[in-house]
Design a protein around this motif. Structure first.
Motif, mmCIF file in Angstrom:
data_model
loop_
_atom_site.group_PDB
_atom_site.id
_atom_site.type_symbol
_atom_site.label_atom_id
_atom_site.label_comp_id
_atom_site.label_asym_id
_atom_site.label_seq_id
_atom_site.Cartn_x
_atom_site.Cartn_y
_atom_site.Cartn_z
ATOM 1 N N ASN A 39 0.541 13.504 62.293
ATOM 2 C CA ASN A 39 0.339 14.961 63.612
ATOM 3 C C ASN A 39 2.077 15.366 63.466
ATOM 4 O OD1 ASN A 39 -2.083 14.949 63.898
ATOM 5 N ND2 ASN A 39 -1.647 12.999 65.500
ATOM 6 N N LEU A 40 2.253 15.433 62.995
ATOM 7 C CA LEU A 40 4.262 15.863 62.871
ATOM 8 C C LEU A 40 3.679 17.680 62.335
ATOM 9 C CD1 LEU A 40 6.282 12.977 61.332
ATOM 10 C CD2 LEU A 40 5.989 13.977 63.612
ATOM 11 N N ILE A 41 2.679 17.763 61.169
ATOM 12 C CA ILE A 41 3.207 19.084 60.291
ATOM 13 C C ILE A 41 1.330 19.670 61.088
ATOM 14 C CG2 ILE A 41 4.934 18.640 58.855
ATOM 15 C CD1 ILE A 41 2.747 19.099 56.794
ATOM 16 N N ILE A 42 1.376 20.715 61.086
ATOM 17 C CA ILE A 42 0.333 21.876 60.817
ATOM 18 C C ILE A 42 -0.004 22.091 60.021
ATOM 19 C CG2 ILE A 42 0.116 21.277 63.409
ATOM 20 C CD1 ILE A 42 0.512 24.023 63.737
ATOM 21 N N GLY A 43 -1.309 22.819 59.144
ATOM 22 C CA GLY A 43 -1.213 23.831 58.012
ATOM 23 C C GLY A 43 -2.140 24.952 58.852
ATOM 24 N N GLN A 44 -1.373 25.984 58.490
ATOM 25 C CA GLN A 44 -2.044 27.584 58.095
ATOM 26 C C GLN A 44 -2.743 28.060 57.604
ATOM 27 O OE1 GLN A 44 0.151 30.010 61.605
ATOM 28 N NE2 GLN A 44 -0.005 28.425 62.719
ATOM 29 N N SER A 45 -4.521 28.184 56.860
ATOM 30 C CA SER A 45 -4.614 27.799 56.140
ATOM 31 C C SER A 45 -3.492 30.304 55.487
ATOM 32 C CB SER A 45 -5.833 28.830 55.771
ATOM 33 O OG SER A 45 -6.837 29.320 54.466
ATOM 34 N N GLY A 46 -3.965 29.897 53.987
ATOM 35 C CA GLY A 46 -3.173 31.387 53.362
ATOM 36 C C GLY A 46 -2.145 31.663 54.379
ATOM 37 N N ARG A 47 -1.031 30.614 55.014
ATOM 38 C CA ARG A 47 0.213 31.102 56.033
ATOM 39 C C ARG A 47 1.355 29.717 55.703
ATOM 40 N NH1 ARG A 47 -0.196 33.214 61.819
ATOM 41 N NH2 ARG A 47 2.253 33.786 61.256
ATOM 42 N N GLY A 48 0.816 29.289 55.812
ATOM 43 C CA GLY A 48 2.198 28.049 55.090
ATOM 44 C C GLY A 48 2.040 26.778 56.156
ATOM 45 N N THR A 49 2.576 26.258 56.183
ATOM 46 C CA THR A 49 2.913 24.650 56.611
ATOM 47 C C THR A 49 3.670 24.549 57.710
ATOM 48 O OG1 THR A 49 1.939 23.837 54.862
ATOM 49 C CG2 THR A 49 3.078 22.136 56.106
ATOM 50 N N TYR A 50 3.682 24.093 59.160
ATOM 51 C CA TYR A 50 4.896 24.807 59.852
ATOM 52 C C TYR A 50 5.043 22.628 61.099
ATOM 53 C CZ TYR A 50 4.179 29.080 59.158
ATOM 54 O OH TYR A 50 3.946 30.554 58.764
ATOM 55 N N VAL A 51 6.517 22.894 61.042
ATOM 56 C CA VAL A 51 6.650 21.601 62.252
ATOM 57 C C VAL A 51 5.424 21.987 63.192
ATOM 58 C CG1 VAL A 51 7.724 20.066 63.771
ATOM 59 C CG2 VAL A 51 8.593 21.233 61.322
ATOM 60 N N ALA A 52 4.617 20.448 63.885
ATOM 61 C CA ALA A 52 3.680 21.072 64.656
ATOM 62 C C ALA A 52 4.403 21.417 66.281
ATOM 63 C CB ALA A 52 2.774 19.073 65.201
ATOM 64 N N GLU A 53 3.551 21.688 67.108
ATOM 65 C CA GLU A 53 5.033 21.908 68.140
ATOM 66 C C GLU A 53 4.880 20.571 69.367
ATOM 67 O OE1 GLU A 53 6.220 25.418 69.771
ATOM 68 O OE2 GLU A 53 4.510 25.596 68.015
ATOM 69 N N HIS A 54 4.204 19.563 69.211
ATOM 70 C CA HIS A 54 4.476 19.040 69.640
ATOM 71 C C HIS A 54 4.187 17.002 68.336
ATOM 72 C CE1 HIS A 54 4.392 20.388 73.779
ATOM 73 N NE2 HIS A 54 2.834 20.761 73.378
ATOM 74 N N PRO A 55 5.500 17.443 67.517
ATOM 75 C CA PRO A 55 4.976 16.809 66.710
ATOM 76 C C PRO A 55 5.177 14.976 66.913
ATOM 77 C CG PRO A 55 7.327 17.658 66.182
ATOM 78 C CD PRO A 55 6.483 18.023 67.635
ATOM 79 N N GLY A 56 4.100 14.159 66.340
ATOM 80 C CA GLY A 56 4.125 12.403 66.596
ATOM 81 C C GLY A 56 2.940 12.472 67.626
ATOM 82 N N ARG A 57 2.799 13.904 68.119
ATOM 83 C CA ARG A 57 1.384 12.983 69.178
ATOM 84 C C ARG A 57 -0.268 13.249 68.839
ATOM 85 N NH1 ARG A 57 3.598 16.513 74.379
ATOM 86 N NH2 ARG A 57 5.645 15.669 74.749
#
Length: 76
Positions: free
Chosen positions: A58-76
């Motif tokens: 739960n450190l990152i999230i992927g958005q299809s076609g947009r990229g990979t981002y740091v999660a809003e609440h990393p590690g939760r």
């Protein structure tokens, strides 16, 4: 004799540390898979494996076609 750390584990550890220290903040976009492969001199498959583990933590999230981002609440 110690064995070398797998490449994907090194990527996971470095990105997780950058998130932990605030160098990468929630919402920050990570480089593309191919850019990360070039940065770490590994295959894109190795990068996918690292990103999968970061996602599972739960450190990152992927958005299809947009990229990979740091999660809003990393590690939760």
């Amino acid at each position: 004799m110690a064995t070398a750390q797998p490449s994907f584990r090194r990527i996971v550890d470095e990105i997780a540390e950058r998130i932990r220290t605030g160098d990468l903040k929630p919402g920050d976009k990570l480089p593309s898979t191919s850019q990360l492969a070039d940065m770490y001199d590994v295959s894109t498959g190795t990068v996918y494996r690292a990103l999968s583990l970061l996602h599972d933590r739960n450190l990152i999230i992927g958005q299809s076609g947009r990229g990979t981002y740091v999660a809003e609440h990393p590690g939760r």
